[in-house]
Design a protein around this motif. Structure first.
Motif, PDB file in Angstrom:
ATOM      1  N   VAL A 227      13.854 -19.792 -32.469  1.00  0.00           N
ATOM      2  CA  VAL A 227      13.712 -18.521 -31.743  1.00  0.00           C
ATOM      3  C   VAL A 227      12.498 -18.590 -30.831  1.00  0.00           C
ATOM      4  O   VAL A 227      11.439 -19.097 -31.220  1.00  0.00           O
ATOM      5  CB  VAL A 227      13.566 -17.344 -32.737  1.00  0.00           C
ATOM      6  CG1 VAL A 227      13.451 -16.018 -31.993  1.00  0.00           C
ATOM      7  CG2 VAL A 227      14.754 -17.305 -33.698  1.00  0.00           C
ATOM      8  N   ARG A 228      12.677 -18.073 -29.621  1.00  0.00           N
ATOM      9  CA  ARG A 228      11.592 -18.059 -28.638  1.00  0.00           C
ATOM     10  C   ARG A 228      11.043 -16.639 -28.512  1.00  0.00           C
ATOM     11  O   ARG A 228      11.791 -15.682 -28.313  1.00  0.00           O
ATOM     12  CB  ARG A 228      12.096 -18.548 -27.285  1.00  0.00           C
ATOM     13  CG  ARG A 228      10.996 -18.769 -26.250  1.00  0.00           C
ATOM     14  CD  ARG A 228      11.594 -19.281 -24.940  1.00  0.00           C
ATOM     15  NE  ARG A 228      12.284 -20.542 -25.148  1.00  0.00           N
ATOM     16  CZ  ARG A 228      11.686 -21.721 -25.148  1.00  0.00           C
ATOM     17  NH1 ARG A 228      10.383 -21.803 -24.967  1.00  0.00           N
ATOM     18  NH2 ARG A 228      12.390 -22.818 -25.331  1.00  0.00           N
ATOM     19  N   TYR A 229       9.719 -16.486 -28.656  1.00  0.00           N
ATOM     20  CA  TYR A 229       9.047 -15.194 -28.522  1.00  0.00           C
ATOM     21  C   TYR A 229       8.153 -15.198 -27.289  1.00  0.00           C
ATOM     22  O   TYR A 229       7.414 -16.156 -27.043  1.00  0.00           O
ATOM     23  CB  TYR A 229       8.165 -14.902 -29.742  1.00  0.00           C
ATOM     24  CG  TYR A 229       8.905 -14.484 -30.994  1.00  0.00           C
ATOM     25  CD1 TYR A 229       9.303 -13.171 -31.181  1.00  0.00           C
ATOM     26  CD2 TYR A 229       9.190 -15.412 -31.985  1.00  0.00           C
ATOM     27  CE1 TYR A 229       9.968 -12.786 -32.337  1.00  0.00           C
ATOM     28  CE2 TYR A 229       9.855 -15.045 -33.142  1.00  0.00           C
ATOM     29  CZ  TYR A 229      10.237 -13.728 -33.310  1.00  0.00           C
ATOM     30  OH  TYR A 229      10.899 -13.348 -34.454  1.00  0.00           O
ATOM     31  N   GLN A 230       8.203 -14.121 -26.539  1.00  0.00           N
ATOM     32  CA  GLN A 230       7.289 -13.899 -25.414  1.00  0.00           C
ATOM     33  C   GLN A 230       6.366 -12.764 -25.818  1.00  0.00           C
ATOM     34  O   GLN A 230       6.796 -11.611 -25.940  1.00  0.00           O
ATOM     35  CB  GLN A 230       8.066 -13.540 -24.144  1.00  0.00           C
ATOM     36  CG  GLN A 230       7.201 -13.365 -22.908  1.00  0.00           C
ATOM     37  CD  GLN A 230       6.654 -14.689 -22.396  1.00  0.00           C
ATOM     38  OE1 GLN A 230       7.383 -15.665 -22.301  1.00  0.00           O
ATOM     39  NE2 GLN A 230       5.371 -14.717 -22.066  1.00  0.00           N
ATOM     40  N   LEU A 231       5.078 -13.068 -26.065  1.00  0.00           N
ATOM     41  CA  LEU A 231       4.139 -12.070 -26.571  1.00  0.00           C
ATOM     42  C   LEU A 231       3.665 -11.162 -25.440  1.00  0.00           C
ATOM     43  O   LEU A 231       3.311 -11.636 -24.358  1.00  0.00           O
ATOM     44  CB  LEU A 231       2.937 -12.748 -27.237  1.00  0.00           C
ATOM     45  CG  LEU A 231       3.109 -13.168 -28.692  1.00  0.00           C
ATOM     46  CD1 LEU A 231       4.248 -14.157 -28.859  1.00  0.00           C
ATOM     47  CD2 LEU A 231       1.818 -13.748 -29.250  1.00  0.00           C
ATOM     48  N   LEU A 283      10.743 -22.022 -35.851  1.00  0.00           N
ATOM     49  CA  LEU A 283      11.902 -22.329 -36.682  1.00  0.00           C
ATOM     50  C   LEU A 283      11.814 -21.433 -37.904  1.00  0.00           C
ATOM     51  O   LEU A 283      10.855 -21.518 -38.675  1.00  0.00           O
ATOM     52  CB  LEU A 283      11.903 -23.803 -37.090  1.00  0.00           C
ATOM     53  CG  LEU A 283      13.027 -24.238 -38.033  1.00  0.00           C
ATOM     54  CD1 LEU A 283      14.381 -24.156 -37.336  1.00  0.00           C
ATOM     55  CD2 LEU A 283      12.780 -25.663 -38.538  1.00  0.00           C
ATOM     56  N   ALA A 284      12.800 -20.556 -38.073  1.00  0.00           N
ATOM     57  CA  ALA A 284      12.714 -19.555 -39.141  1.00  0.00           C
ATOM     58  C   ALA A 284      14.104 -19.189 -39.625  1.00  0.00           C
ATOM     59  O   ALA A 284      15.106 -19.369 -38.921  1.00  0.00           O
ATOM     60  CB  ALA A 284      11.978 -18.308 -38.637  1.00  0.00           C
ATOM     61  N   ASP A 285      14.153 -18.636 -40.851  1.00  0.00           N
ATOM     62  CA  ASP A 285      15.408 -18.087 -41.354  1.00  0.00           C
ATOM     63  C   ASP A 285      15.407 -16.580 -41.106  1.00  0.00           C
ATOM     64  O   ASP A 285      14.442 -16.015 -40.563  1.00  0.00           O
ATOM     65  CB  ASP A 285      15.602 -18.411 -42.835  1.00  0.00           C
ATOM     66  CG  ASP A 285      14.445 -17.926 -43.709  1.00  0.00           C
ATOM     67  OD1 ASP A 285      13.659 -17.063 -43.241  1.00  0.00           O
ATOM     68  OD2 ASP A 285      14.321 -18.390 -44.849  1.00  0.00           O
ATOM     69  N   LEU A 286      16.486 -15.918 -41.502  1.00  0.00           N
ATOM     70  CA  LEU A 286      16.604 -14.475 -41.237  1.00  0.00           C
ATOM     71  C   LEU A 286      15.525 -13.667 -41.930  1.00  0.00           C
ATOM     72  O   LEU A 286      15.023 -12.686 -41.384  1.00  0.00           O
ATOM     73  CB  LEU A 286      17.995 -13.986 -41.672  1.00  0.00           C
ATOM     74  CG  LEU A 286      19.155 -14.282 -40.729  1.00  0.00           C
ATOM     75  CD1 LEU A 286      20.452 -13.741 -41.301  1.00  0.00           C
ATOM     76  CD2 LEU A 286      18.901 -13.693 -39.350  1.00  0.00           C
ATOM     77  N   GLU A 287      15.148 -14.063 -43.146  1.00  0.00           N
ATOM     78  CA  GLU A 287      14.136 -13.325 -43.879  1.00  0.00           C
ATOM     79  C   GLU A 287      12.795 -13.374 -43.164  1.00  0.00           C
ATOM     80  O   GLU A 287      12.090 -12.363 -43.040  1.00  0.00           O
ATOM     81  CB  GLU A 287      14.007 -13.883 -45.301  1.00  0.00           C
ATOM     82  CG  GLU A 287      12.942 -13.217 -46.158  1.00  0.00           C
ATOM     83  CD  GLU A 287      13.191 -11.725 -46.381  1.00  0.00           C
ATOM     84  OE1 GLU A 287      12.213 -10.996 -46.649  1.00  0.00           O
ATOM     85  OE2 GLU A 287      14.361 -11.298 -46.275  1.00  0.00           O
ATOM     86  N   SER A 288      12.434 -14.562 -42.648  1.00  0.00           N
ATOM     87  CA  SER A 288      11.174 -14.688 -41.922  1.00  0.00           C
ATOM     88  C   SER A 288      11.193 -13.857 -40.639  1.00  0.00           C
ATOM     89  O   SER A 288      10.203 -13.205 -40.291  1.00  0.00           O
ATOM     90  CB  SER A 288      10.912 -16.159 -41.591  1.00  0.00           C
ATOM     91  OG  SER A 288      10.792 -16.922 -42.765  1.00  0.00           O
TER      92      SER A 288
END
Length: 382
Positions: A227-231, A283-288
């Protein structure tokens, strides 16, 4: 070989014509497959010379035919979209995708770095083509088979047949229902069952949490998203370092970039502080991802106790080190180098170990200790 034929022809036929240029013309005429003109030039020659000329004409006919066949094969292949059969190297590592044409190219790109080739087959009209392809792969190392047909029964039937004949090979079966994928996975020992609905559902939910889902991966039976985040200003991730982000939300930061950087940094350092305008890939799962969405950080449970002795002459270096790891400025660290014992706010174990080692390297008394979860939420100094 062709140079040898030409040279021999010039020597043989120029003797008759008393002219090497004429001998060269006769040789080229014969090698082109011509019969009439060269034979007329050789008229009156000995029988062996005429037979030799005929042999040259036959050889020339074969060479001309081979060139024409090669050109026609190339033109027809390009026109009809045909691909020449590739002969696989003995012992090479290969993976076989069955009835999953839409994913072949992405899989081929992913496995290229591992030097694993990707071959295709189908079971839509029976097992004959699959068996033919497996026979072609028998001299290679077949590392995996993906049965991705829309017909679950065909997938299971093929998987059961392949499990006994290809025991070292990993076999994956596509199931379109989440419940059936779990049941089949337990039933078919040694066969991984992938649920397309499950993967798509996780990707859809992840899109609601993160700005952009780049890829969905399955690691040890669990779906993980890149997932890509733009802060932006006011983002809950701003002000956190990489260590706090990874340990607090149980994810892994893959890349980090800022507007003034030409290219993103891969696996950024743990003390790197996030700020508005940064872009990170995790890199994360749904819970994270859900924890990130609601801002529910797991508390840090480690502190570094340290003391800077009075006669220490490198106070500013210590202040810089503390400011770097605590997300502050050196001026605010002045009261922490007064010769008394102090402790840091709660830190994660990996970041605390690095800070402790750097302080000790500068001659500061320091050690790492674990605190209770309740106490970790407080950041007062001793």
């Amino acid at each position: 070989m062709s140079i040898g034929l030409i040279t021999a022809g010039v020597v043989l036929f120029s003797d008759h014509a008393d002219n090497w240029q004429l001998g060269l013309m006769i040789t080229f005429g014969l090698l082109k497959g011509e019969y009439v003109d060269p034979v007329m030039l050789l008229s009156g020659s000995e029988i062996w010379r005429l037979l030799l000329g005929m042999s040259y004409s036959l050889i020339g006919t074969l060479i001309t035919s081979a060139f024409v066949a090669l050109i026609l094969e190339k033109l027809l292949s390009n026109r009809l979209g045909l691909r020449r059969r590739v002969y696989l190297r003995t012992g090479s590592r290969q993976a076989l995708i069955v009835d999953g044409q839409q994913v072949v190219e992405p899989i081929r790109d992913l496995l290229a770095s591992e030097q694993i080739g990707v071959q295709t087959a189908t079971i839509q009209e029976g097992m004959s083509e699959l068996e033919t392809q497996l026979e072609r792969l028998r001299h290679t190392e077949l590392v995996g088979i993906g049965l991705l047909s829309n017909n679950l029964l065909s997938n299971v039937h093929a998987a059961m047949a392949l499990q006994s004949s290809h025991r070292p090979c990993r076999i994956a079966v596509l199931a379109h229902e989440m419940e059936s994928s779990d049941q089949l996975g337990a039933l078919l020992g040694g066969i991984t069952v992938l649920s397309g609905v499950d993967l798509a559902a996780d990707a859809l939910v992840a899109t609601a949490f993160g700005e952009r889902v780049e890829r969905v991966l399955q690691i040890k039976g669990m779906n993980h998203m890149v997932v890509r985040y733009q802060l932006e200003e006011g983002d809950t991730l701003c002000g956190l370092n990489i260590s706090r982000l990874e340990n607090g939300y149980q994810l892994n930061v893959l890349t980090h970039s800022r507007t003034d950087q030409s290219s993103p940094g891969v696996l950024p350092p743990l003390d790197c502080m996030l700020m508005a305008g940064d872009e990170i890939t995790v890199l994360a799962d749904l819970e994270s991802l859900r924890l990130v969405e609601i801002g529910a950080l797991h508390p840090a449970q480690w502190r570094v106790d340290f003391r800077v002795i009075h006669h220490f002459d490198n106070h500013f270096m210590v202040q810089q080190c503390l400011a770097k790891f605590l997300g502050s400025v050196p001026g605010r660290m002045h009261d922490l180098v007064d010769g008394h014992w102090h402790h840091t706010p709660p830190l994660d174990n990996d970041l605390g170990e690095i800070l402790c080692e750097q302080l000790q390297r500068m001659g500061v008394e320091a050690h790492l200790r674990q605190v209770q979860a309740e106490a970790a939420s407080m950041s007062c100094h001793a």
